[in-house]
Design a protein around this motif. Structure first.
Motif, PDB file in Angstrom:
ATOM      1  N   GLU A  68       0.961  -1.348   0.198  1.00 36.17           N
ATOM      2  CA  GLU A  68       0.048  -0.163  -0.288  1.00 36.17           C
ATOM      3  C   GLU A  68       1.039   1.326  -0.067  1.00 36.17           C
ATOM      4  O   GLU A  68       1.796   1.762   1.210  1.00 36.17           O
ATOM      5  CB  GLU A  68      -0.656   0.163   1.338  1.00 36.17           C
ATOM      6  CG  GLU A  68      -2.122  -1.571   1.339  1.00 36.17           C
ATOM      7  CD  GLU A  68      -3.318  -1.045   2.158  1.00 36.17           C
ATOM      8  OE1 GLU A  68      -3.779   0.562   2.850  1.00 36.17           O
ATOM      9  OE2 GLU A  68      -3.364  -2.021   2.543  1.00 36.17           O
ATOM     10  N   LYS A  70      -0.103   4.394   0.144  1.00 39.81           N
ATOM     11  CA  LYS A  70      -1.443   5.653   0.340  1.00 39.81           C
ATOM     12  C   LYS A  70      -0.786   6.302   1.745  1.00 39.81           C
ATOM     13  O   LYS A  70       0.245   5.965   2.462  1.00 39.81           O
ATOM     14  CB  LYS A  70      -2.179   4.821   1.272  1.00 39.81           C
ATOM     15  CG  LYS A  70      -3.546   4.141   0.583  1.00 39.81           C
ATOM     16  CD  LYS A  70      -4.747   3.924   1.240  1.00 39.81           C
ATOM     17  CE  LYS A  70      -5.586   2.918   0.090  1.00 39.81           C
ATOM     18  NZ  LYS A  70      -6.828   2.584   0.969  1.00 39.81           N
ATOM     19  N   SER A  71      -0.358   7.987   1.492  1.00 41.11           N
ATOM     20  CA  SER A  71      -0.010   9.036   2.507  1.00 41.11           C
ATOM     21  C   SER A  71      -1.309   9.617   3.078  1.00 41.11           C
ATOM     22  O   SER A  71      -1.817   9.508   2.709  1.00 41.11           O
ATOM     23  CB  SER A  71       0.571   9.812   1.741  1.00 41.11           C
ATOM     24  OG  SER A  71      -0.092  10.188   1.367  1.00 41.11           O
TER      25      SER A  71
END
Length: 76
Positions: A68, A70-71
């Motif tokens: 993943e 995602k930040s």
């Protein structure tokens, strides 16, 4: 390992479905056949085997797609 265990469970549950169908096992109070209930459970096991197989394949062949990226932004 998980794929093997769930596949064996799926095989044994199919044997249970087949056995209850041919033995005409019925529920005690309503006299319904029990094999459809086992068949629904078996269908769930089959879908679990397929999903585990796809996930294992993706982990082995393309492990970079499983990460993943995602930040998380802080809330102000």
């Amino acid at each position: 390992m998980l794929l093997f265990v769930v596949a064996v469970q799926t095989y044994t549950l199919f044997d249970k479905v087949r056995g209850t169908y041919y033995d005409n096992v019925l529920t005690f109070d309503l006299r319904w056949p029990t094999w459809p209930f086992f068949a629904v459970a078996w269908a769930g096991d089959v879908s679990a085997v397929l999903l585990i197989a796809v996930r294992t394949y993706r982990l082995i062949v393309q492990p970079e797609l499983m990460q993943e990226t995602k930040s998380i932004k802080p809330v102000e």
